[in-house]
Scaffold this active site. Sequence first.
Site, short mmCIF file in Angstrom:
data_model
loop_
_atom_site.label_atom_id
_atom_site.label_comp_id
_atom_site.label_asym_id
_atom_site.label_seq_id
_atom_site.Cartn_x
_atom_site.Cartn_y
_atom_site.Cartn_z
N ASP A 1 -10.27 -4.27 -4.73
CA ASP A 1 -9.59 -3.31 -3.98
C ASP A 1 -9.76 -1.96 -4.84
O ASP A 1 -9.71 -2.30 -5.98
CB ASP A 1 -8.29 -3.75 -3.96
CG ASP A 1 -7.44 -2.84 -3.44
OD1 ASP A 1 -7.56 -1.53 -2.97
OD2 ASP A 1 -5.89 -2.73 -3.33
N HIS B 1 -8.04 -5.12 -0.38
CA HIS B 1 -6.94 -4.50 -0.07
C HIS B 1 -6.51 -4.95 1.45
O HIS B 1 -7.34 -5.06 2.19
CB HIS B 1 -7.22 -2.90 -0.11
CG HIS B 1 -5.95 -1.95 0.21
ND1 HIS B 1 -5.15 -1.60 -1.01
CD2 HIS B 1 -5.54 -1.30 1.22
CE1 HIS B 1 -4.21 -0.95 -0.53
NE2 HIS B 1 -4.44 -0.77 0.71
N SER C 1 0.94 -1.20 0.17
CA SER C 1 0.01 -0.16 0.02
C SER C 1 0.75 1.27 0.00
O SER C 1 1.76 1.59 -0.80
CB SER C 1 -0.92 0.01 1.31
OG SER C 1 -1.86 0.82 1.02
#
Length: 311
Positions: free
Chosen positions: A247, A277, A153
């Site tokens: 996601d 995610h 991320s």
Amino acid sequence: MPLDRFIRALIQWQAVDRPAPVRTLTVEQARRRYADSAARTRGGAAPEAVAAVSDRLIGARDGSFGVRVYLPVTDRGRLVTYLHGGGWVVGDVDTHDGVCRRIAAALGAVVVSVDYRRAPEHPHPGPLQDGIAAAEWADAGFPGREHVIAGDSAGASLAVGIALHARDHGTMGFAAQLLVYPPADPDLTSESVTAYGSGYLSDADDLRWYYEQYVPEPRRGTDPAIDLLRADHRGLPPAVIGTAEYDALHDDGVALAARMAADGVAVQQVPAPGLVHGYLLLADVVPAAAEATGRVLAAVEHALTPVAVPH
């Protein structure tokens, strides 16, 4: 494919007491909530075995920050500098302890997990500068190893920024990049943001708030370490890019893989069907997340393994 049944159960459980949007919380409340969530997803599982773990302090020009060093049980001469996710605002070496242990075990690598100073107290380029300093510290402290720059991320975005810096300044050489569900478009304009930006454990408005804390809007489209789709990736090391089907940042990862490939980077895009995610943090409680984690690490292994040339 359909949403994983364990993920669906987590979403249904969360819907009973829907968490407040992160922009309604204080920064400390957001950090505490993220840490509590990460602790719950460990599910009481025994941590992956490593030979040793130690916390170190690195001096910086304007202070200091920490790193956590994992030594593998079976050392295969690799080194991973790891940048944790959490929107540049939340997350730390504790929330990603299990992730780093898995990497150390799977790759036989020393892992240096970076407790970079976070926004909004330390906005861009602060976290990136800490990441660069940590990677240089790791490279000097564990010389002669295949060095992978890695993150998930927000940490994946930082990892690309570190790779760009190393290429441009010749400070170190990386053997590979590991980038799991990276944010690549600070304007959040992709179709997946619309399709999966609500109700899939990671909300688009939370992503916008994280960007707001990390970098002032006028700078987002001018800095290649933030707007990764406009960066010049030529000369970067091979990249493994993990994406999750459900996601909001799915399309960012796909687009980043395409942009890197167009710039001549060897790219392996590793999809995670049915997942959301943050699946790296769910590996202890969601079997499909553990399998997806194994696939991205196997792709890194492939990137690091020389191809035999027939004589």
